[in-house]
Design a protein around this motif. Sequence first.
Motif, PDB file in Angstrom:
ATOM      1  N   VAL A   7      -5.715 -10.726  45.531  1.00  0.00           N
ATOM      2  CA  VAL A   7      -7.065 -11.275  45.412  1.00  0.00           C
ATOM      3  C   VAL A   7      -7.292 -11.730  43.985  1.00  0.00           C
ATOM      4  CG1 VAL A   7      -7.968  -9.756  47.231  1.00  0.00           C
ATOM      5  CG2 VAL A   7      -8.165  -9.058  44.833  1.00  0.00           C
ATOM      6  N   ILE A   8      -8.266 -12.621  43.840  1.00  0.00           N
ATOM      7  CA  ILE A   8      -8.764 -12.991  42.516  1.00  0.00           C
ATOM      8  C   ILE A   8     -10.258 -12.710  42.522  1.00  0.00           C
ATOM      9  CG2 ILE A   8      -9.099 -15.430  43.162  1.00  0.00           C
ATOM     10  CD1 ILE A   8      -8.305 -16.095  40.205  1.00  0.00           C
ATOM     11  N   VAL A   9     -10.757 -12.165  41.422  1.00  0.00           N
ATOM     12  CA  VAL A   9     -12.153 -11.733  41.347  1.00  0.00           C
ATOM     13  C   VAL A   9     -12.943 -12.699  40.469  1.00  0.00           C
ATOM     14  CG1 VAL A   9     -13.744  -9.896  40.658  1.00  0.00           C
ATOM     15  CG2 VAL A   9     -11.536  -9.319  41.713  1.00  0.00           C
ATOM     16  N   GLY A  10     -13.962 -13.329  41.055  1.00  0.00           N
ATOM     17  CA  GLY A  10     -14.900 -14.144  40.297  1.00  0.00           C
ATOM     18  C   GLY A  10     -16.098 -13.297  39.911  1.00  0.00           C
ATOM     19  N   VAL A  11     -16.467 -13.322  38.645  1.00  0.00           N
ATOM     20  CA  VAL A  11     -17.565 -12.509  38.135  1.00  0.00           C
ATOM     21  C   VAL A  11     -18.608 -13.443  37.521  1.00  0.00           C
ATOM     22  CG1 VAL A  11     -18.240 -10.643  36.590  1.00  0.00           C
ATOM     23  CG2 VAL A  11     -15.966 -10.618  37.646  1.00  0.00           C
ATOM     24  N   VAL A  74      -5.037  -7.403  42.182  1.00  0.00           N
ATOM     25  CA  VAL A  74      -5.951  -8.355  41.543  1.00  0.00           C
ATOM     26  C   VAL A  74      -5.138  -9.193  40.572  1.00  0.00           C
ATOM     27  CG1 VAL A  74      -7.977  -8.634  40.082  1.00  0.00           C
ATOM     28  CG2 VAL A  74      -7.938  -6.821  41.811  1.00  0.00           C
ATOM     29  N   VAL A  75      -4.981 -10.475  40.870  1.00  0.00           N
ATOM     30  CA  VAL A  75      -4.134 -11.327  40.036  1.00  0.00           C
ATOM     31  C   VAL A  75      -4.863 -11.790  38.782  1.00  0.00           C
ATOM     32  CG1 VAL A  75      -2.753 -12.081  42.005  1.00  0.00           C
ATOM     33  CG2 VAL A  75      -4.736 -13.436  41.310  1.00  0.00           C
ATOM     34  N   ALA A  76      -6.198 -11.793  38.799  1.00  0.00           N
ATOM     35  CA  ALA A  76      -6.957 -12.209  37.610  1.00  0.00           C
ATOM     36  C   ALA A  76      -8.435 -11.960  37.836  1.00  0.00           C
ATOM     37  CB  ALA A  76      -6.732 -13.688  37.297  1.00  0.00           C
ATOM     38  N   LEU A  77      -9.158 -11.840  36.730  1.00  0.00           N
ATOM     39  CA  LEU A  77     -10.607 -11.947  36.719  1.00  0.00           C
ATOM     40  C   LEU A  77     -10.952 -13.331  36.172  1.00  0.00           C
ATOM     41  CD1 LEU A  77     -11.663  -8.548  35.055  1.00  0.00           C
ATOM     42  CD2 LEU A  77     -11.463  -9.046  37.497  1.00  0.00           C
ATOM     43  N   ALA A  78     -11.960 -13.972  36.740  1.00  0.00           N
ATOM     44  CA  ALA A  78     -12.406 -15.283  36.259  1.00  0.00           C
ATOM     45  C   ALA A  78     -13.915 -15.238  36.093  1.00  0.00           C
ATOM     46  CB  ALA A  78     -12.008 -16.380  37.234  1.00  0.00           C
ATOM     47  N   LEU A  79     -14.410 -15.729  34.970  1.00  0.00           N
ATOM     48  CA  LEU A  79     -15.783 -15.461  34.571  1.00  0.00           C
ATOM     49  C   LEU A  79     -16.699 -16.670  34.675  1.00  0.00           C
ATOM     50  CD1 LEU A  79     -15.035 -13.334  31.381  1.00  0.00           C
ATOM     51  CD2 LEU A  79     -15.279 -12.561  33.756  1.00  0.00           C
ATOM     52  N   SER A  80     -17.943 -16.357  34.984  1.00  0.00           N
ATOM     53  CA  SER A  80     -19.042 -17.316  34.973  1.00  0.00           C
ATOM     54  C   SER A  80     -20.229 -16.624  34.329  1.00  0.00           C
ATOM     55  CB  SER A  80     -19.408 -17.735  36.399  1.00  0.00           C
ATOM     56  OG  SER A  80     -20.673 -18.368  36.445  1.00  0.00           O
ATOM     57  N   ALA A 427     -22.096 -19.134  50.763  1.00  0.00           N
ATOM     58  CA  ALA A 427     -23.284 -18.529  50.157  1.00  0.00           C
ATOM     59  C   ALA A 427     -22.978 -17.977  48.778  1.00  0.00           C
ATOM     60  CB  ALA A 427     -23.806 -17.408  51.056  1.00  0.00           C
ATOM     61  N   ASP A 428     -21.757 -18.170  48.312  1.00  0.00           N
ATOM     62  CA  ASP A 428     -21.324 -17.608  47.027  1.00  0.00           C
ATOM     63  C   ASP A 428     -20.651 -18.677  46.190  1.00  0.00           C
ATOM     64  OD1 ASP A 428     -21.883 -14.666  47.488  1.00  0.00           O
ATOM     65  OD2 ASP A 428     -20.591 -15.083  49.183  1.00  0.00           O
ATOM     66  N   GLU A 429     -21.338 -19.831  46.032  1.00  0.00           N
ATOM     67  CA  GLU A 429     -20.665 -20.966  45.414  1.00  0.00           C
ATOM     68  C   GLU A 429     -20.290 -20.714  43.958  1.00  0.00           C
ATOM     69  OE1 GLU A 429     -25.116 -21.823  45.378  1.00  0.00           O
ATOM     70  OE2 GLU A 429     -23.644 -21.184  46.869  1.00  0.00           O
ATOM     71  N   VAL A 430     -21.071 -19.944  43.219  1.00  0.00           N
ATOM     72  CA  VAL A 430     -20.751 -19.745  41.803  1.00  0.00           C
ATOM     73  C   VAL A 430     -19.546 -18.829  41.639  1.00  0.00           C
ATOM     74  CG1 VAL A 430     -21.593 -18.928  39.579  1.00  0.00           C
ATOM     75  CG2 VAL A 430     -23.125 -20.192  41.098  1.00  0.00           C
ATOM     76  N   THR A 431     -19.529 -17.685  42.330  1.00  0.00           N
ATOM     77  CA  THR A 431     -18.361 -16.803  42.220  1.00  0.00           C
ATOM     78  C   THR A 431     -17.129 -17.462  42.830  1.00  0.00           C
ATOM     79  OG1 THR A 431     -19.143 -15.650  44.204  1.00  0.00           O
ATOM     80  CG2 THR A 431     -19.603 -14.629  42.069  1.00  0.00           C
ATOM     81  N   LEU A 432     -17.315 -18.232  43.907  1.00  0.00           N
ATOM     82  CA  LEU A 432     -16.179 -18.965  44.468  1.00  0.00           C
ATOM     83  C   LEU A 432     -15.671 -19.998  43.468  1.00  0.00           C
ATOM     84  CD1 LEU A 432     -14.246 -19.810  46.724  1.00  0.00           C
ATOM     85  CD2 LEU A 432     -16.090 -21.212  47.692  1.00  0.00           C
ATOM     86  N   GLY A 433     -16.586 -20.694  42.795  1.00  0.00           N
ATOM     87  CA  GLY A 433     -16.168 -21.658  41.786  1.00  0.00           C
ATOM     88  C   GLY A 433     -15.429 -21.000  40.649  1.00  0.00           C
TER      89      GLY A 433
END
Length: 510
Positions: A7-11, A74-80, A427-433
Amino acid sequence: MGPERRVIVGVDVGTTAVRAAAFALDGTARHIATREYPLLEPVPGWRVQEPDVLVAATLAATSACVAGTAGAEVVALALSSARYGLIGLDAAMNPVTPLLTRRDARSADAARALRLSGQSRELHRLTGTPVHPMNPLCKLLWFARHEPYLCTATRWWIGLKDFVVHRLTGMLVSELSSASGTGMFDVHRRGWSSAVLDLAGVSESQLPPVLPTTAVLRLSAAAGRAVGLPSGTPVVVGAGDGPLGSLGAAAIDRTVGGLTLGATGALRTVVAAPLVDPAETFSCGALTDDAWVVRGAVSNGGNVVRWAGRALGDDCAAPALLDLAERIAPGSDGLVMLPYLLADDALAGGWSPPGAFLGLRSEHSRGHLVRAAVEGVCLQLGGVRDRLAELTPVGSVRLTGGAFRSPLWREVMAAVLDCPVQVARTADEVTLGAAALGLFAIGHACDLSDAVTQLDPGVAGTEPVAVDPTLATAYRGLRTRLPALITVAGHLSELLDEAAGAGLSARVRP
């Protein structure tokens, strides 16, 4: 380990909550965790938060999200994060100011002075960002005037994302998306503008270096322990929430607009290079080096319905109010609302009159008032789309955000836009982005579109919204009259202010 176990985690660190979402690399699953925090108003118009509270919430949400992935890698965290915030740090990297959020309006006088002096036009040309109280530039001008001693004690001036990245990785850096929203970054030269920094009274050495949004750092040991991940896990610095929302809604074709409506609203489209609006209405910020998001924002969106629930009695929930409004004929039987409960970003010069109901009669009910509010917001967004079309073509629009779960919001918005309209299914466009940008950054996708569809194969699927031609014609006529109504409301407001001032003078005259 197969992709179904990775998985990759968008925060996304937002204005009132942090949201962490783990997306399976094969698009089969996601897990979401959120943590909320308060938006403080110690003085009317000041809207701030404690930076360490936001970091604690970020760690807690990320930890809960990781724990819910059932042992997947978890292959990476990606931030917003929300853009336009400002934090001052001392030499030990401790905050000497709270986070001044994008809603903090203390620098309104500084923004007004820049516009009156004519400097705003050149600033916008350089930075792609309209002069506005939300901008860190204007916030710094406020500090220079009102807190000069604090300025001398401040070693670094940074944004919200920069602070979170530092607490996760130990590195003090910014990235192109956040930097391009500060009002101090030359979007053409891709660097801090020395002329604007001189105006702000800061040096480049007080600002973090700017990395690409795809830059990959490493999770520190301490942060790793806090979130349950190994030290050294890749951390993609990511971008601002607005540009990432466009990516997550798959609205990154330059002919497609992404319209998001929650409490506030924004219409965005993606272009290949910085595009500056000569009318100083739209901002232009980076998603990546070769994808720039042109944005027009409105401060008044779904919040007008929540306001109606409080102001019109019984504190009704939004769904109940919208049910009443659906029973009212389009056009609200001649009632028009100018929905400017908050000063609006999307009007030229950052000016708007106070909100107003025009044409009010005794036969108008609560349902009329709510429908007029919905129509007023949609008409305002229709005007944003008209102005955006003068800069770049927008042939169709994708709708995202909680407001568009309502059939009434969808129907009215589609009729006002009068073009092909679809509702995005995510419904999660920002974390998906954020996750999609991260997947591209670590080399697991060939381009941004591939990254989004890999994590959410259904994201390209949309629900079309039928445009009622009769309704579209009616709203088109109302839109042509709206500028005159706004002007009239502005004049009335000035007269009322003068009358109130005269009345006060009479009462205090000896």
